[in-house]
Scaffold this motif. Structure first.
Motif, PDB file in Angstrom:
ATOM      1  N   LYS A 178       0.845  -1.211   0.000  1.00 16.85           N
ATOM      2  CA  LYS A 178       0.000   0.000   0.000  1.00 16.85           C
ATOM      3  C   LYS A 178       0.875   1.254   0.000  1.00 16.85           C
ATOM      4  O   LYS A 178       0.629   2.196  -0.760  1.00 16.85           O
TER       5      LYS A 178
ATOM      6  N   ALA B 208       1.182   4.051  -3.032  1.00 18.35           N
ATOM      7  CA  ALA B 208       0.916   5.466  -2.735  1.00 18.35           C
ATOM      8  C   ALA B 208       2.111   6.317  -3.159  1.00 18.35           C
ATOM      9  O   ALA B 208       1.937   7.395  -3.742  1.00 18.35           O
TER      10      ALA B 208
ATOM     11  N   ARG C 224      -3.763   4.830  -6.514  1.00 20.06           N
ATOM     12  CA  ARG C 224      -4.769   4.560  -5.486  1.00 20.06           C
ATOM     13  C   ARG C 224      -5.302   3.151  -5.721  1.00 20.06           C
ATOM     14  O   ARG C 224      -5.309   2.667  -6.847  1.00 20.06           O
ATOM     15  N   THR C 225      -5.748   2.528  -4.653  1.00 21.01           N
ATOM     16  CA  THR C 225      -6.320   1.181  -4.771  1.00 21.01           C
ATOM     17  C   THR C 225      -7.719   1.164  -4.184  1.00 21.01           C
ATOM     18  O   THR C 225      -8.080   2.000  -3.371  1.00 21.01           O
ATOM     19  N   SER C 226      -8.477   0.171  -4.623  1.00 25.23           N
ATOM     20  CA  SER C 226      -9.770  -0.093  -4.021  1.00 25.23           C
ATOM     21  C   SER C 226      -9.927  -1.612  -3.950  1.00 25.23           C
ATOM     22  O   SER C 226      -9.399  -2.329  -4.805  1.00 25.23           O
TER      23      SER C 226
END
Length: 148
Positions: A135, A139, A144-146
């Motif tokens: 993560k 960044a 961005r992640t979901s």
């Protein structure tokens, strides 16, 4: 132009795994955590592709098509999380190369048969849960992640 999106699958092997993976042959993998970097551009995109992977992991059966499928159908391997990487282009290889830098091991040739950047592999081993490190890395790269 076909829209392509990248995703990460997080796996855990509770004990060492020996699995035959197509043309890669028999692989001996240590117990621990794995991160697989993939991409999807077909119908349904990442949601459909990851859904298929998670069904294989849950059922431990189904049509084996990609390298990751061999691992997902192994009873010693559990898929426990998946992330879509928000982007505008094919970044699977770039992300995989960055994850390789922080991993304990990369499985040579795994999931990278169509690689455009000369990746060593798209399956990365970690002794400890890699989610926090991955993560932070994403960044830092501006991604961005979901969760999928």
């Amino acid at each position: 132009m076909k829209q392509e999106a990248a995703y990460l699958l997080f796996l855990k092997a509770g004990s060492p795994v020996e699995v035959r993976v197509g043309s890669l042959g028999l692989l001996s993998l240590p117990a621990g955590y794995y991160v697989y970097a993939g991409s999807a551009g077909g119908p349904g995109g990442v949601k459909a592709r990851v859904g298929r992977h998670l069904r294989l992991a849950r059922l431990k059966a189904g049509k084996v098509k990609w390298h990751i499928d061999y691992l997902l159908t192994d009873p010693k391997v559990a898929a426990f999380e998946s992330w879509k990487i928000e982007n505008h282009g094919r970044i699977e290889c770039a992300v995989s190369k960055e994850i390789e830098k922080v991993s304990d091991l990369t499985v040579p040739g795994f999931g990278s048969s169509d690689c455009r950047l000369g990746c060593r592999g798209h399956l990365h081993y970690f002794r400890r849960d890699p989610r926090r490190a991955v993560k932070r890395l994403l960044a830092k790269l501006g991604f961005r992640t979901s969760k999928v």
